[in-house]
Design a protein around this motif. Structure first.
Motif, PDB file in Angstrom:
ATOM      1  N   ASP A 241      53.273  37.355  41.511  1.00 26.52           N
ATOM      2  CA  ASP A 241      53.315  36.260  41.441  1.00 26.52           C
ATOM      3  C   ASP A 241      52.364  35.038  40.786  1.00 26.52           C
ATOM      4  O   ASP A 241      51.609  34.362  40.494  1.00 26.52           O
ATOM      5  CB  ASP A 241      52.382  35.680  42.939  1.00 26.52           C
ATOM      6  N   LYS A 242      53.647  35.115  39.279  1.00 23.20           N
ATOM      7  CA  LYS A 242      52.874  34.344  38.433  1.00 23.20           C
ATOM      8  C   LYS A 242      51.579  34.845  37.392  1.00 23.20           C
ATOM      9  O   LYS A 242      50.549  33.612  37.371  1.00 23.20           O
ATOM     10  CB  LYS A 242      53.778  32.937  38.622  1.00 23.20           C
ATOM     11  N   GLY A 243      51.657  36.128  37.750  1.00 23.98           N
ATOM     12  CA  GLY A 243      50.027  35.948  37.976  1.00 23.98           C
ATOM     13  C   GLY A 243      48.227  35.934  37.671  1.00 23.98           C
ATOM     14  O   GLY A 243      48.064  34.914  37.366  1.00 23.98           O
ATOM     15  N   MET A 244      48.672  35.542  39.759  1.00 24.05           N
ATOM     16  CA  MET A 244      47.873  35.102  40.528  1.00 24.05           C
ATOM     17  C   MET A 244      46.258  35.760  40.190  1.00 24.05           C
ATOM     18  O   MET A 244      45.533  35.016  40.064  1.00 24.05           O
ATOM     19  CB  MET A 244      48.309  34.990  41.744  1.00 24.05           C
ATOM     20  N   ILE A 245      46.308  36.279  39.729  1.00 23.19           N
ATOM     21  CA  ILE A 245      45.292  37.454  39.552  1.00 23.19           C
ATOM     22  C   ILE A 245      44.144  36.845  38.692  1.00 23.19           C
ATOM     23  O   ILE A 245      42.439  36.896  38.460  1.00 23.19           O
ATOM     24  CB  ILE A 245      45.301  38.847  39.064  1.00 23.19           C
ATOM     25  N   HIS A 246      45.079  36.573  37.543  1.00 24.72           N
ATOM     26  CA  HIS A 246      43.979  35.239  36.717  1.00 24.72           C
ATOM     27  C   HIS A 246      43.442  34.077  37.460  1.00 24.72           C
ATOM     28  O   HIS A 246      42.313  33.627  36.992  1.00 24.72           O
ATOM     29  CB  HIS A 246      45.372  34.565  35.913  1.00 24.72           C
ATOM     30  N   GLN A 247      44.298  33.513  38.701  1.00 20.99           N
ATOM     31  CA  GLN A 247      43.537  32.180  39.171  1.00 20.99           C
ATOM     32  C   GLN A 247      42.808  33.205  39.518  1.00 20.99           C
ATOM     33  O   GLN A 247      40.897  32.341  40.000  1.00 20.99           O
ATOM     34  CB  GLN A 247      44.411  31.567  39.758  1.00 20.99           C
ATOM     35  N   ILE A 248      42.334  34.343  40.635  1.00 22.79           N
ATOM     36  CA  ILE A 248      41.334  34.616  41.392  1.00 22.79           C
ATOM     37  C   ILE A 248      39.993  34.945  40.271  1.00 22.79           C
ATOM     38  O   ILE A 248      38.924  34.965  40.607  1.00 22.79           O
ATOM     39  CB  ILE A 248      42.152  36.124  42.089  1.00 22.79           C
ATOM     40  N   ASP A 249      40.357  36.011  39.343  1.00 23.44           N
ATOM     41  CA  ASP A 249      39.466  36.213  38.377  1.00 23.44           C
ATOM     42  C   ASP A 249      38.727  35.006  37.463  1.00 23.44           C
ATOM     43  O   ASP A 249      37.213  34.940  37.846  1.00 23.44           O
ATOM     44  CB  ASP A 249      40.278  36.565  36.610  1.00 23.44           C
ATOM     45  N   ASP A 250      39.613  33.237  37.399  1.00 22.28           N
ATOM     46  CA  ASP A 250      38.844  32.226  36.773  1.00 22.28           C
ATOM     47  C   ASP A 250      37.997  31.792  37.920  1.00 22.28           C
ATOM     48  O   ASP A 250      36.016  31.117  37.952  1.00 22.28           O
ATOM     49  CB  ASP A 250      39.717  31.719  36.506  1.00 22.28           C
ATOM     50  N   ASN A 251      38.712  31.512  39.193  1.00 17.60           N
ATOM     51  CA  ASN A 251      37.716  30.692  39.990  1.00 17.60           C
ATOM     52  C   ASN A 251      36.361  31.945  40.492  1.00 17.60           C
ATOM     53  O   ASN A 251      35.459  31.590  41.019  1.00 17.60           O
ATOM     54  CB  ASN A 251      38.409  30.745  41.811  1.00 17.60           C
ATOM     55  N   PHE A 252      36.612  33.448  40.510  1.00 13.89           N
ATOM     56  CA  PHE A 252      34.728  34.445  41.019  1.00 13.89           C
ATOM     57  C   PHE A 252      34.107  34.099  39.898  1.00 13.89           C
ATOM     58  O   PHE A 252      33.122  33.792  40.201  1.00 13.89           O
ATOM     59  CB  PHE A 252      35.709  35.288  40.712  1.00 13.89           C
ATOM     60  N   PHE A 253      34.232  33.981  38.455  1.00 14.80           N
ATOM     61  CA  PHE A 253      33.555  33.614  37.478  1.00 14.80           C
ATOM     62  C   PHE A 253      32.872  32.527  37.723  1.00 14.80           C
ATOM     63  O   PHE A 253      31.516  32.291  36.593  1.00 14.80           O
ATOM     64  CB  PHE A 253      33.487  34.325  35.940  1.00 14.80           C
ATOM     65  N   LYS A 254      33.442  30.649  37.675  1.00 11.71           N
ATOM     66  CA  LYS A 254      32.727  30.124  38.153  1.00 11.71           C
ATOM     67  C   LYS A 254      31.602  30.080  39.381  1.00 11.71           C
ATOM     68  O   LYS A 254      30.711  29.505  38.976  1.00 11.71           O
ATOM     69  CB  LYS A 254      33.633  28.957  38.027  1.00 11.71           C
ATOM     70  N   LEU A 255      32.123  31.002  39.918  1.00 15.18           N
ATOM     71  CA  LEU A 255      30.386  30.864  41.143  1.00 15.18           C
ATOM     72  C   LEU A 255      29.919  32.411  40.578  1.00 15.18           C
ATOM     73  O   LEU A 255      28.373  32.567  41.551  1.00 15.18           O
ATOM     74  CB  LEU A 255      31.550  31.218  42.245  1.00 15.18           C
ATOM     75  N   ASN A 256      30.320  33.357  40.234  1.00 15.80           N
ATOM     76  CA  ASN A 256      29.718  34.525  39.994  1.00 15.80           C
ATOM     77  C   ASN A 256      29.581  35.187  38.338  1.00 15.80           C
ATOM     78  O   ASN A 256      29.677  35.938  37.691  1.00 15.80           O
ATOM     79  CB  ASN A 256      30.164  35.965  40.745  1.00 15.80           C
ATOM     80  N   LYS A 257      28.462  33.854  37.285  1.00 14.90           N
ATOM     81  CA  LYS A 257      28.434  34.555  36.600  1.00 14.90           C
ATOM     82  C   LYS A 257      27.735  35.578  35.660  1.00 14.90           C
ATOM     83  O   LYS A 257      28.233  35.901  35.043  1.00 14.90           O
ATOM     84  CB  LYS A 257      28.223  33.161  35.500  1.00 14.90           C
ATOM     85  N   GLU A 258      26.531  36.182  37.094  1.00 12.74           N
ATOM     86  CA  GLU A 258      25.655  37.038  37.243  1.00 12.74           C
ATOM     87  C   GLU A 258      26.273  38.314  37.111  1.00 12.74           C
ATOM     88  O   GLU A 258      25.743  39.224  37.831  1.00 12.74           O
ATOM     89  CB  GLU A 258      24.553  36.825  36.684  1.00 12.74           C
ATOM     90  N   PHE A 259      28.250  38.485  37.365  1.00 13.69           N
ATOM     91  CA  PHE A 259      27.972  39.597  38.379  1.00 13.69           C
ATOM     92  C   PHE A 259      27.860  40.624  37.928  1.00 13.69           C
ATOM     93  O   PHE A 259      28.696  41.098  36.569  1.00 13.69           O
ATOM     94  CB  PHE A 259      29.574  39.624  38.916  1.00 13.69           C
TER      95      PHE A 259
END
Length: 284
Positions: free
Chosen positions: A197-215
């Motif tokens: 799906d056009k590399g949708m996992i990149h968007q999920i990754d970006d959105n996740f680390f905007k909110l979870n920087k210390e994961f």
């Protein structure tokens, strides 16, 4: 002397008479994976799933011991592979003992390709001919039904869970880690379908680390060096992006398998990935 000849003749008759009579002695026996059981479990939508559960050899003799749990996709294909790799790693003391829960389907003559395509893809890809996009529902089933059942009926360490998979399963493992970080903070993604799906996992990754920087988690990503060049490039780019992110506690191991293609990369990747996933847990 006569008695000896009679005994020898009787022995030869018993051994060779079936062959002389044109009959074969049937010594074929069913082989089962060690310490493994199959459990049927339907989802709320009625899909007949099956769990292939492998317990550590010490499980029955250590009633006070609790174990980490690995959940992995495509158990209908990979349960024998994971069983063998697990036994080797435990023998070498490369990993702690852990419970393995393989996600599979119940029934005969199933189209695993169609079933897994829907369950393991997080979004619909209109360029793809088969039904897809059931990843959210499948993850919900794992979270609300599978994990509670395992933690209710088996002695588990409830905060030590890993998710693993190959190809679409690798994509789903990444998706599960991002969407349920408190459920899965250890992830083994083997040849993950990053281009989906056009590399949708990149968007999920970006959105996740905007909110979870210390994961705080452990992640393993791999591919085979004989895979399609465009696929290698997509996975490699994702490896580089995740592995070089600053300001995160995510511990990443990027890996490539020499001389192997898409399916052949599984064995080495699982051995390396499981070792990495549990690396911070002391082996008793």
């Amino acid at each position: 002397m006569i008695k000896l000849r009679v005994v020898n003749s009787l022995f030869l008759f018993l051994v060779f008479s079936p062959m002389l009579l044109g009959k074969e002695v049937n010594t074929v026996k069913k082989y089962d994976l060690p310490d493994t059981q199959r459990v049927s479990l339907a989802s709320s939508s009625g899909i007949p799933y099956e769990l292939i559960i492998s317990l550590p050899s010490s499980y029955n003799d250590s009633p006070g011991k609790r174990y980490p749990v690995l959940y992995y996709t495509d158990a209908y294909w990979d349960a024998p592979l994971l069983s063998s790799i697990y036994l080797d790693l435990v023998f070498d003391r490369a990993v702690p003992e852990f419970i393995m829960v393989g996600l599979s389907y119940s029934g005969d003559n199933l189209n695993y390709t169609a079933l897994r395509t829907k369950d393991l893809t997080p979004t619909k890809d209109l360029a793809f001919v088969r039904d897809s996009g059931g990843g959210a529902a499948f993850l919900s089933f794992i979270k609300k039904t599978v994990v509670p059942k395992i933690e209710r009926e088996y002695r588990t360490e409830e905060n030590q869970r890993a998710i693993a998979g190959w190809s679409f399963g690798g994509l789903f493992a990444l998706y599960a880690m991002y969407k349920e970080p408190h459920l899965f903070n250890r992830c083994v993604a083997i040849s993950p379908a990053v281009p989906w799906d056009k590399g949708m996992i990149h968007q999920i990754d970006d959105n996740f680390f905007k909110l979870n920087k210390e994961f705080n988690a452990r992640l393993f990503i791999s591919y085979g060096k004989n895979e399609d060049p465009s696929f290698i490039s997509a996975v490699s780019d994702f490896q580089h992006k995740v592995g070089n992110r600053k300001g995160s506690n995510l511990k990443v191991m990027n890996f490539s398998v020499e001389n192997m293609g898409h399916a052949g990369a599984k064995a080495s990747s699982y051995a390396q990935g499981l070792t990495w996933a549990w690396k911070d847990i002391k082996v008793n």
